[in-house]
Design a protein around this motif. Sequence first.
Motif, PDB file in Angstrom:
ATOM      1  N   LEU A 125      10.513  10.404   8.578  1.00 19.82           N
ATOM      2  CA  LEU A 125       9.313  10.909   9.241  1.00 19.82           C
ATOM      3  C   LEU A 125       8.044  10.130   8.942  1.00 19.82           C
ATOM      4  N   ILE A 126       8.025   9.444   7.814  1.00 28.71           N
ATOM      5  CA  ILE A 126       6.778   8.802   7.412  1.00 28.71           C
ATOM      6  C   ILE A 126       6.509   7.603   8.323  1.00 28.71           C
ATOM      7  N   LEU A 127       5.288   7.516   8.786  1.00 26.35           N
ATOM      8  CA  LEU A 127       4.967   6.468   9.752  1.00 26.35           C
ATOM      9  C   LEU A 127       4.585   5.191   9.004  1.00 26.35           C
ATOM     10  N   PRO A 128       4.932   4.027   9.575  1.00 24.77           N
ATOM     11  CA  PRO A 128       4.636   2.776   8.879  1.00 24.77           C
ATOM     12  C   PRO A 128       3.120   2.554   8.751  1.00 24.77           C
ATOM     13  N   MET A 136       0.862  -1.195   0.000  1.00 27.74           N
ATOM     14  CA  MET A 136       0.000   0.000   0.000  1.00 27.74           C
ATOM     15  C   MET A 136       0.900   1.246   0.000  1.00 27.74           C
ATOM     16  N   ALA A 137       0.760   2.070  -1.022  1.00 25.77           N
ATOM     17  CA  ALA A 137       1.612   3.263  -1.128  1.00 25.77           C
ATOM     18  C   ALA A 137       1.227   4.303  -0.082  1.00 25.77           C
ATOM     19  N   LYS A 138       2.215   4.997   0.419  1.00 29.02           N
ATOM     20  CA  LYS A 138       1.976   6.094   1.365  1.00 29.02           C
ATOM     21  C   LYS A 138       1.634   7.346   0.566  1.00 29.02           C
ATOM     22  N   GLY A 172       8.048   5.605  -4.913  1.00 29.75           N
ATOM     23  CA  GLY A 172       6.891   4.756  -4.634  1.00 29.75           C
ATOM     24  C   GLY A 172       5.773   5.391  -3.832  1.00 29.75           C
ATOM     25  N   TYR A 173       5.798   6.710  -3.666  1.00 28.72           N
ATOM     26  CA  TYR A 173       4.743   7.383  -2.906  1.00 28.72           C
ATOM     27  C   TYR A 173       3.637   7.884  -3.836  1.00 28.72           C
ATOM     28  N   GLU A 174       2.419   7.972  -3.279  1.00 30.23           N
ATOM     29  CA  GLU A 174       1.312   8.639  -3.973  1.00 30.23           C
ATOM     30  C   GLU A 174       1.458  10.120  -3.647  1.00 30.23           C
ATOM     31  N   SER A 218       6.701  24.188 -10.821  1.00 31.51           N
ATOM     32  CA  SER A 218       7.943  23.458 -11.131  1.00 31.51           C
ATOM     33  C   SER A 218       8.481  22.762  -9.887  1.00 31.51           C
ATOM     34  N   VAL A 219       8.364  23.398  -8.724  1.00 39.88           N
ATOM     35  CA  VAL A 219       8.806  22.750  -7.478  1.00 39.88           C
ATOM     36  C   VAL A 219       7.905  21.546  -7.188  1.00 39.88           C
ATOM     37  N   ARG A 220       6.583  21.732  -7.340  1.00 44.22           N
ATOM     38  CA  ARG A 220       5.668  20.599  -7.119  1.00 44.22           C
ATOM     39  C   ARG A 220       6.018  19.442  -8.048  1.00 44.22           C
ATOM     40  N   GLN A 221       6.393  19.786  -9.279  1.00 41.58           N
ATOM     41  CA  GLN A 221       6.728  18.755 -10.259  1.00 41.58           C
ATOM     42  C   GLN A 221       7.988  17.992  -9.844  1.00 41.58           C
ATOM     43  N   VAL A 222       9.043  18.730  -9.476  1.00 42.59           N
ATOM     44  CA  VAL A 222      10.312  18.099  -9.082  1.00 42.59           C
ATOM     45  C   VAL A 222      10.108  17.217  -7.849  1.00 42.59           C
ATOM     46  N   VAL A 223       9.404  17.759  -6.853  1.00 43.40           N
ATOM     47  CA  VAL A 223       9.146  16.996  -5.624  1.00 43.40           C
ATOM     48  C   VAL A 223       8.286  15.773  -5.956  1.00 43.40           C
ATOM     49  N   GLY A 224       7.257  15.988  -6.781  1.00 42.46           N
ATOM     50  CA  GLY A 224       6.362  14.898  -7.159  1.00 42.46           C
ATOM     51  C   GLY A 224       7.088  13.769  -7.866  1.00 42.46           C
ATOM     52  N   ILE A 225       7.969  14.124  -8.803  1.00 45.75           N
ATOM     53  CA  ILE A 225       8.733  13.114  -9.553  1.00 45.75           C
ATOM     54  C   ILE A 225       9.613  12.309  -8.591  1.00 45.75           C
ATOM     55  N   ALA A 226      10.288  13.005  -7.676  1.00 45.67           N
ATOM     56  CA  ALA A 226      11.163  12.323  -6.708  1.00 45.67           C
ATOM     57  C   ALA A 226      10.342  11.372  -5.832  1.00 45.67           C
ATOM     58  N   LEU A 227       9.194  11.859  -5.330  1.00 43.45           N
ATOM     59  CA  LEU A 227       8.368  11.041  -4.433  1.00 43.45           C
ATOM     60  C   LEU A 227       7.743   9.850  -5.167  1.00 43.45           C
ATOM     61  N   LYS A 228       7.205  10.123  -6.371  1.00 41.02           N
ATOM     62  CA  LYS A 228       6.581   9.030  -7.140  1.00 41.02           C
ATOM     63  C   LYS A 228       7.636   7.988  -7.499  1.00 41.02           C
ATOM     64  N   GLY A 229       8.853   8.463  -7.816  1.00 44.94           N
ATOM     65  CA  GLY A 229       9.949   7.552  -8.138  1.00 44.94           C
ATOM     66  C   GLY A 229      10.304   6.656  -6.963  1.00 44.94           C
TER      67      GLY A 229
END
Length: 122
Positions: free
Chosen positions: A119-122, A1-3, A26-28, A13-24
């Motif tokens: 920081l992300i909780l299990p 289950m993705a976090k 495995g995060y939603e 552009s910042v949202r895009q860069v952060v989004g790409i890093a996070l999605k890469g």
Amino acid sequence: MAKTILVVDDSSSVRQVVGIALKGAGYEVIEACDGKDALTKLTGQKVHLIISDVNMPNMDGISFVKEVKQLSAYRFTPIIMLTTESQEAKKQEGQAAGAKAWVVKPFQPAQMLSAVSKLILP
């Protein structure tokens, strides 16, 4: 289950860069353009972490953090501030509001992902 991570920044552009890093990693990702927009996206679904800019129109990041901490569903959601602000006073204001980490732009995606994974909780 993705976090799920909410990314709040007025710069697409910042949202895009952060989004790409996070999605890469495995995060939603849910995106919002400012604090007000972000609050409309917090509709009771599970959000594991919030990454927010400080300087935004309509509602700045510190005000947004204070608002989130008033919402019982999100009171314990960790928040990372991602900002160009590096003054101690701003950091302390952010921490007092409830932010758990402070990442200064320009940032390395690896540095941000490291803060996220701590920081992300299990």
